[in-house]
Design a protein around this motif. Structure first.
Motif, PDB file in Angstrom:
ATOM      1  N   TRP A  10     -22.261   7.722   8.273  1.00 39.46           N
ATOM      2  CA  TRP A  10     -22.676   7.475   6.898  1.00 39.46           C
ATOM      3  C   TRP A  10     -21.719   8.189   5.954  1.00 39.46           C
ATOM      4  O   TRP A  10     -20.944   9.065   6.366  1.00 39.46           O
ATOM      5  N   ASP A  11     -21.793   7.814   4.704  1.00 39.71           N
ATOM      6  CA  ASP A  11     -20.978   8.428   3.665  1.00 39.71           C
ATOM      7  C   ASP A  11     -21.797   9.522   2.996  1.00 39.71           C
ATOM      8  O   ASP A  11     -22.836   9.239   2.385  1.00 39.71           O
ATOM      9  N   ARG A  13     -21.479  11.016   0.312  1.00 42.61           N
ATOM     10  CA  ARG A  13     -21.637  10.853  -1.141  1.00 42.61           C
ATOM     11  C   ARG A  13     -22.837   9.984  -1.489  1.00 42.61           C
ATOM     12  O   ARG A  13     -23.386  10.068  -2.590  1.00 42.61           O
ATOM     13  N   SER A  19     -23.833  16.111   5.096  1.00 43.16           N
ATOM     14  CA  SER A  19     -22.819  15.759   6.082  1.00 43.16           C
ATOM     15  C   SER A  19     -23.274  15.961   7.521  1.00 43.16           C
ATOM     16  O   SER A  19     -22.605  15.507   8.444  1.00 43.16           O
ATOM     17  N   HIS A  54     -21.572  13.329   9.867  1.00 45.85           N
ATOM     18  CA  HIS A  54     -21.442  12.038   9.179  1.00 45.85           C
ATOM     19  C   HIS A  54     -20.404  11.125   9.815  1.00 45.85           C
ATOM     20  O   HIS A  54     -20.430   9.902   9.624  1.00 45.85           O
ATOM     21  N   ASP A  55     -19.470  11.673  10.589  1.00 43.70           N
ATOM     22  CA  ASP A  55     -18.451  10.845  11.222  1.00 43.70           C
ATOM     23  C   ASP A  55     -18.861  10.358  12.609  1.00 43.70           C
ATOM     24  O   ASP A  55     -18.040   9.812  13.348  1.00 43.70           O
TER      25      ASP A  55
END
Length: 220
Positions: A10-11, A13, A19, A54-55
């Motif tokens: 996910w992003d 922001r 995160s 998040h990655d």
């Protein structure tokens, strides 16, 4: 354990700059691992959570206590060293689906193990080596990581309670045998020494490990 999942990204922001999150271990797929030398049930902690970044990075550290089998070689008891293996494998997924790799080097793992090992017990942790291998089973290939743990027995307790009293008995036996005393006194001393040696044999029988193919030299 660390692994990547491209479907769980996910992003930050879009989510208040979050995160990383922590979720229960059963919320996502995790690599099922087995210890080949395990006997009995595992005693795991209640920290059954994993951290997701998040990655798509997954990270979990689940401490547990496990009892494993290890063949002992006590020929040099109590000055013996033992090497026990802990083999970690995942027989549900072949190498085409799951490949295991070490994150840390054996030297780093040895340093971490020495800092966590209880140093006031009978055994002294000496070395740790790791072997990565591939095993074939039923026309399939699986990753196996083997931790080879070397330990050295601390002999001071056995030296004070076993070896020194035994040597003292035999020195006394030699002194009585060649001493300038009568035959009757020698017989009385020899009977006392035999009784002392029998008592030491009983103590030795209770102290020696029983799970070995070769009897120790001190027992012989």
């Amino acid at each position: 354990q660390e692994w990547m999942n491209s479907l769980a990204t996910w992003d930050p922001r879009d989510f208040c700059n979050i995160s990383r999150i922590a979720l229960p271990l059963d919320a996502y797929w995790s690599p099922p691992l087995f210890i080949l030398e395990e006997v009995g049930d595992q005693k795991s902690s209640r920290m059954e959570y994993l951290v997701i970044t998040h990655d798509g990075g997954f990270n979990t550290a689940l401490p547990f206590q496990v009892t494993v089998t290890c063949g002992l070689k006590i020929l040099r008891f109590p000055f013996d060293t033992q090497t026990c293996n802990i083999s970690v494998a995942s027989y549900l997924y072949p190498v085409t689906d799951l490949i295991m790799r070490m994150k840390r080097t054996p030297a780093e793992m040895k340093k971490i193990s020495q800092s966590n090992f209880l140093t006031d017990g009978e055994w002294k942790f000496t070395n740790l080596s790791i072997v990565e291998s591939i095993e074939e089973s039923e026309d399939m290939r699986f990753c196996i990581m083997t931790y080879m743990i070397s330990m050295e027995r601390r002999p001071i307790l056995y030296v004070l309670n076993l070896i020194l009293p035994t040597c003292a008995l035999y020195l006394l036996d030699m002194a009585v045998l060649f001493g300038p005393i009568s035959l009757e006194e020698k017989i009385n001393f020899q009977i006392a020494i035999i009784l002392g040696s029998s008592m030491m044999a009983v103590i030795l029988n209770n102290m020696l490990p029983t799970s070995s193919n070769e009897p120790p030299i001190i027992g012989t």
